[in-house]
Design a protein around this motif. Structure first.
Motif, PDB file in Angstrom:
ATOM      1  N   GLN A 150       0.828  -1.208   0.000  1.00 51.36           N
ATOM      2  CA  GLN A 150       0.000   0.000   0.000  1.00 51.36           C
ATOM      3  C   GLN A 150       0.863   1.258   0.000  1.00 51.36           C
ATOM      4  OE1 GLN A 150      -3.245   0.852  -0.337  1.00 51.36           O
ATOM      5  NE2 GLN A 150      -3.427  -1.287  -0.972  1.00 51.36           N
ATOM      6  N   ALA A 151       1.981   1.238   0.710  1.00 52.92           N
ATOM      7  CA  ALA A 151       2.876   2.402   0.731  1.00 52.92           C
ATOM      8  C   ALA A 151       3.376   2.714  -0.676  1.00 52.92           C
ATOM      9  CB  ALA A 151       4.057   2.160   1.671  1.00 52.92           C
ATOM     10  N   VAL A 152       3.768   1.669  -1.412  1.00 56.19           N
ATOM     11  CA  VAL A 152       4.247   1.883  -2.784  1.00 56.19           C
ATOM     12  C   VAL A 152       3.119   2.443  -3.652  1.00 56.19           C
ATOM     13  CG1 VAL A 152       5.132   0.741  -4.857  1.00 56.19           C
ATOM     14  CG2 VAL A 152       6.103   0.179  -2.627  1.00 56.19           C
ATOM     15  N   VAL A 153       1.918   1.928  -3.471  1.00 56.27           N
ATOM     16  CA  VAL A 153       0.760   2.435  -4.223  1.00 56.27           C
ATOM     17  C   VAL A 153       0.530   3.913  -3.875  1.00 56.27           C
ATOM     18  CG1 VAL A 153      -1.754   2.250  -4.488  1.00 56.27           C
ATOM     19  CG2 VAL A 153      -0.332   0.184  -4.487  1.00 56.27           C
ATOM     20  N   HIS A 154       0.597   4.245  -2.595  1.00 52.76           N
ATOM     21  CA  HIS A 154       0.400   5.637  -2.171  1.00 52.76           C
ATOM     22  C   HIS A 154       1.501   6.544  -2.723  1.00 52.76           C
ATOM     23  CE1 HIS A 154      -3.033   4.866   0.308  1.00 52.76           C
ATOM     24  NE2 HIS A 154      -2.369   4.124   1.188  1.00 52.76           N
ATOM     25  N   TYR A 155       2.738   6.105  -2.612  1.00 54.39           N
ATOM     26  CA  TYR A 155       3.837   6.917  -3.164  1.00 54.39           C
ATOM     27  C   TYR A 155       3.635   7.132  -4.666  1.00 54.39           C
ATOM     28  CZ  TYR A 155       6.981   7.008   0.914  1.00 54.39           C
ATOM     29  OH  TYR A 155       7.561   7.245   2.143  1.00 54.39           O
ATOM     30  N   ARG A 156       3.176   6.088  -5.353  1.00 54.41           N
ATOM     31  CA  ARG A 156       2.997   6.197  -6.798  1.00 54.41           C
ATOM     32  C   ARG A 156       1.966   7.265  -7.155  1.00 54.41           C
ATOM     33  NH1 ARG A 156       1.246   1.048  -9.199  1.00 54.41           N
ATOM     34  NH2 ARG A 156      -0.844   1.808  -8.859  1.00 54.41           N
ATOM     35  N   ALA A 157       0.944   7.437  -6.329  1.00 56.46           N
ATOM     36  CA  ALA A 157      -0.075   8.455  -6.616  1.00 56.46           C
ATOM     37  C   ALA A 157       0.552   9.845  -6.677  1.00 56.46           C
ATOM     38  CB  ALA A 157      -1.182   8.403  -5.567  1.00 56.46           C
ATOM     39  N   LEU A 158       1.354  10.203  -5.667  1.00 54.03           N
ATOM     40  CA  LEU A 158       2.003  11.510  -5.687  1.00 54.03           C
ATOM     41  C   LEU A 158       3.071  11.559  -6.777  1.00 54.03           C
ATOM     42  CD1 LEU A 158       2.465  14.358  -4.569  1.00 54.03           C
ATOM     43  CD2 LEU A 158       4.126  13.350  -2.982  1.00 54.03           C
ATOM     44  N   PHE A 159       3.809  10.477  -6.930  1.00 54.82           N
ATOM     45  CA  PHE A 159       4.860  10.408  -7.946  1.00 54.82           C
ATOM     46  C   PHE A 159       4.274  10.689  -9.331  1.00 54.82           C
ATOM     47  CE2 PHE A 159       7.812   8.153 -10.765  1.00 54.82           C
ATOM     48  CZ  PHE A 159       9.042   8.586 -10.288  1.00 54.82           C
ATOM     49  N   ALA A 160       3.163  10.054  -9.657  1.00 52.66           N
ATOM     50  CA  ALA A 160       2.516  10.256 -10.958  1.00 52.66           C
ATOM     51  C   ALA A 160       2.016  11.693 -11.096  1.00 52.66           C
ATOM     52  CB  ALA A 160       1.360   9.274 -11.133  1.00 52.66           C
ATOM     53  N   ASP A 161       1.496  12.248 -10.014  1.00 53.47           N
ATOM     54  CA  ASP A 161       1.020  13.622 -10.039  1.00 53.47           C
ATOM     55  C   ASP A 161       2.175  14.586 -10.310  1.00 53.47           C
ATOM     56  OD1 ASP A 161      -0.893  15.631  -9.862  1.00 53.47           O
ATOM     57  OD2 ASP A 161      -0.875  15.688  -7.675  1.00 53.47           O
ATOM     58  N   LEU A 162       3.296  14.381  -9.651  1.00 54.44           N
ATOM     59  CA  LEU A 162       4.473  15.232  -9.866  1.00 54.44           C
ATOM     60  C   LEU A 162       5.084  15.016 -11.244  1.00 54.44           C
ATOM     61  CD1 LEU A 162       6.136  14.787  -6.373  1.00 54.44           C
ATOM     62  CD2 LEU A 162       5.348  16.965  -7.325  1.00 54.44           C
ATOM     63  N   LEU A 163       5.057  13.776 -11.688  1.00 55.01           N
ATOM     64  CA  LEU A 163       5.636  13.423 -12.987  1.00 55.01           C
ATOM     65  C   LEU A 163       4.759  13.929 -14.132  1.00 55.01           C
ATOM     66  CD1 LEU A 163       8.145  11.782 -13.891  1.00 55.01           C
ATOM     67  CD2 LEU A 163       6.661   9.790 -14.048  1.00 55.01           C
ATOM     68  N   GLY A 164       3.457  13.994 -13.877  1.00 51.02           N
ATOM     69  CA  GLY A 164       2.518  14.432 -14.904  1.00 51.02           C
ATOM     70  C   GLY A 164       1.948  13.288 -15.714  1.00 51.02           C
ATOM     71  N   GLU A 165       2.262  12.058 -15.318  1.00 48.83           N
ATOM     72  CA  GLU A 165       1.755  10.867 -16.016  1.00 48.83           C
ATOM     73  C   GLU A 165       1.998   9.653 -15.131  1.00 48.83           C
ATOM     74  OE1 GLU A 165       5.632   9.615 -18.641  1.00 48.83           O
ATOM     75  OE2 GLU A 165       4.406  11.238 -19.393  1.00 48.83           O
ATOM     76  N   GLU A 166       1.297   8.577 -15.408  1.00 52.55           N
ATOM     77  CA  GLU A 166       1.548   7.327 -14.685  1.00 52.55           C
ATOM     78  C   GLU A 166       2.947   6.850 -15.049  1.00 52.55           C
ATOM     79  OE1 GLU A 166       0.190   5.299 -12.396  1.00 52.55           O
ATOM     80  OE2 GLU A 166      -1.383   6.762 -12.077  1.00 52.55           O
ATOM     81  N   PRO A 167       3.763   6.504 -14.051  1.00 51.62           N
ATOM     82  CA  PRO A 167       5.129   6.087 -14.347  1.00 51.62           C
ATOM     83  C   PRO A 167       5.222   4.731 -15.043  1.00 51.62           C
ATOM     84  CG  PRO A 167       4.696   5.903 -12.010  1.00 51.62           C
ATOM     85  CD  PRO A 167       3.503   6.559 -12.633  1.00 51.62           C
ATOM     86  N   VAL A 168       4.259   3.844 -14.774  1.00 54.43           N
ATOM     87  CA  VAL A 168       4.272   2.500 -15.352  1.00 54.43           C
ATOM     88  C   VAL A 168       2.850   2.155 -15.739  1.00 54.43           C
ATOM     89  CG1 VAL A 168       4.780   0.072 -14.900  1.00 54.43           C
ATOM     90  CG2 VAL A 168       6.177   1.830 -13.828  1.00 54.43           C
ATOM     91  N   ALA A 169       2.660   1.649 -16.924  1.00 58.71           N
ATOM     92  CA  ALA A 169       1.325   1.226 -17.343  1.00 58.71           C
ATOM     93  C   ALA A 169       0.852   0.094 -16.446  1.00 58.71           C
ATOM     94  CB  ALA A 169       1.357   0.767 -18.796  1.00 58.71           C
ATOM     95  N   ALA A 170      -0.452   0.028 -16.204  1.00 57.31           N
ATOM     96  CA  ALA A 170      -1.011  -1.034 -15.364  1.00 57.31           C
ATOM     97  C   ALA A 170      -0.709  -2.392 -15.981  1.00 57.31           C
ATOM     98  CB  ALA A 170      -2.515  -0.844 -15.206  1.00 57.31           C
ATOM     99  N   ARG A 171      -0.410  -3.344 -15.110  1.00 63.68           N
ATOM    100  CA  ARG A 171      -0.101  -4.706 -15.551  1.00 63.68           C
ATOM    101  C   ARG A 171      -1.151  -5.656 -15.014  1.00 63.68           C
ATOM    102  NH1 ARG A 171       6.187  -4.663 -13.725  1.00 63.68           N
ATOM    103  NH2 ARG A 171       6.847  -3.060 -15.146  1.00 63.68           N
ATOM    104  N   PRO A 172      -1.220  -6.857 -15.580  1.00 62.50           N
ATOM    105  CA  PRO A 172      -2.131  -7.850 -15.013  1.00 62.50           C
ATOM    106  C   PRO A 172      -1.746  -8.163 -13.567  1.00 62.50           C
ATOM    107  CG  PRO A 172      -1.225  -8.581 -17.124  1.00 62.50           C
ATOM    108  CD  PRO A 172      -0.514  -7.327 -16.750  1.00 62.50           C
TER     109      PRO A 172
END
Length: 197
Positions: free
Chosen positions: A160-182
């Motif tokens: 969950q921490a990685v998921v939470h960090y990714r939310a802010l990371f994507a917001d700062l980056l301006g895009e999702e850093p990694v496309a969703a995977r299965p």
């Protein structure tokens, strides 16, 4: 003019002035609420009054206006996206270490964008002006990161921490850093994540 007429005129002027002040206050409150989203409600809860909370949020806007923020160059954006993808791959074998790496990567991105780095509360204060919608994720990730440092976080909490960090990371980056995977066991980038779009 009679004294009664003067009194009526003064009362009408006072009512109009009060209505104008109320309308202005309502418009400012509405603008702050719209801009800060959930951060507005959090500030109101934490402060003694709505007025104090709104004063704090306006102060954040003032401090934010003094920053020199820079957009990421395409090369830098690609570098960060690749680093995030690598971090997610490492999560499978070393979830605790990956959370620490996620915290460091987000902090580097914050700094490169031009935000001051230092105390966590300063990060949150500066980020709240433009990234208020993902700030709850950052706070949650930071709390899990602290528990992880004490050896108290479960693997699911680390995910969950990685998921939470990714939310802010994507917001700062301006895009999702990694496309969703299965969905894969141990993969923090699964469809049931809170940040999947």
């Amino acid at each position: 003019m009679s004294p009664t007429q003067v009194i009526v005129i003064v009362l009408v002027v006072l009512v109009i002035a009060a209505a104008a002040v109320a309308a202005r206050s309502y418009a400012r409150r509405r603008a702050l609420r719209s801009k800060f989203g959930p951060e507005y409600d959090r500030a109101v809860t934490e402060k003694d009054s709505r007025t104090a909370a709104e004063r704090e949020l306006r102060e954040r806007e003032r401090r934010h206006a003094e920053l020199t923020l820079t957009p990421l160059a395409p090369e830098s954006r690609a570098r960060y996206a690749a680093a995030w993808e690598e971090l997610q791959v490492r999560f499978v074998d070393s979830p605790a270490e990956a959370v620490g790496d996620a915290d460091e990567l987000v902090t580097r991105l914050i700094a490169e964008r031009g935000y001051p780095t230092g105390e966590f509360s300063d990060h949150v204060s500066h980020l709240s002006v433009e990234h208020a919608r993902t700030l709850g994720h950052y706070r949650d990730a930071h709390e899990i990161h602290k528990r992880n440092a004490r050896g108290e976080a479960s693997t699911e909490e680390l995910r969950q921490a990685v998921v939470h960090y990714r939310a802010l990371f994507a917001d700062l980056l301006g895009e999702e850093p990694v496309a969703a995977r299965p969905a894969e066991p141990g993969n923090p980038d699964t469809p049931h994540d809170a940040t999947s779009r």
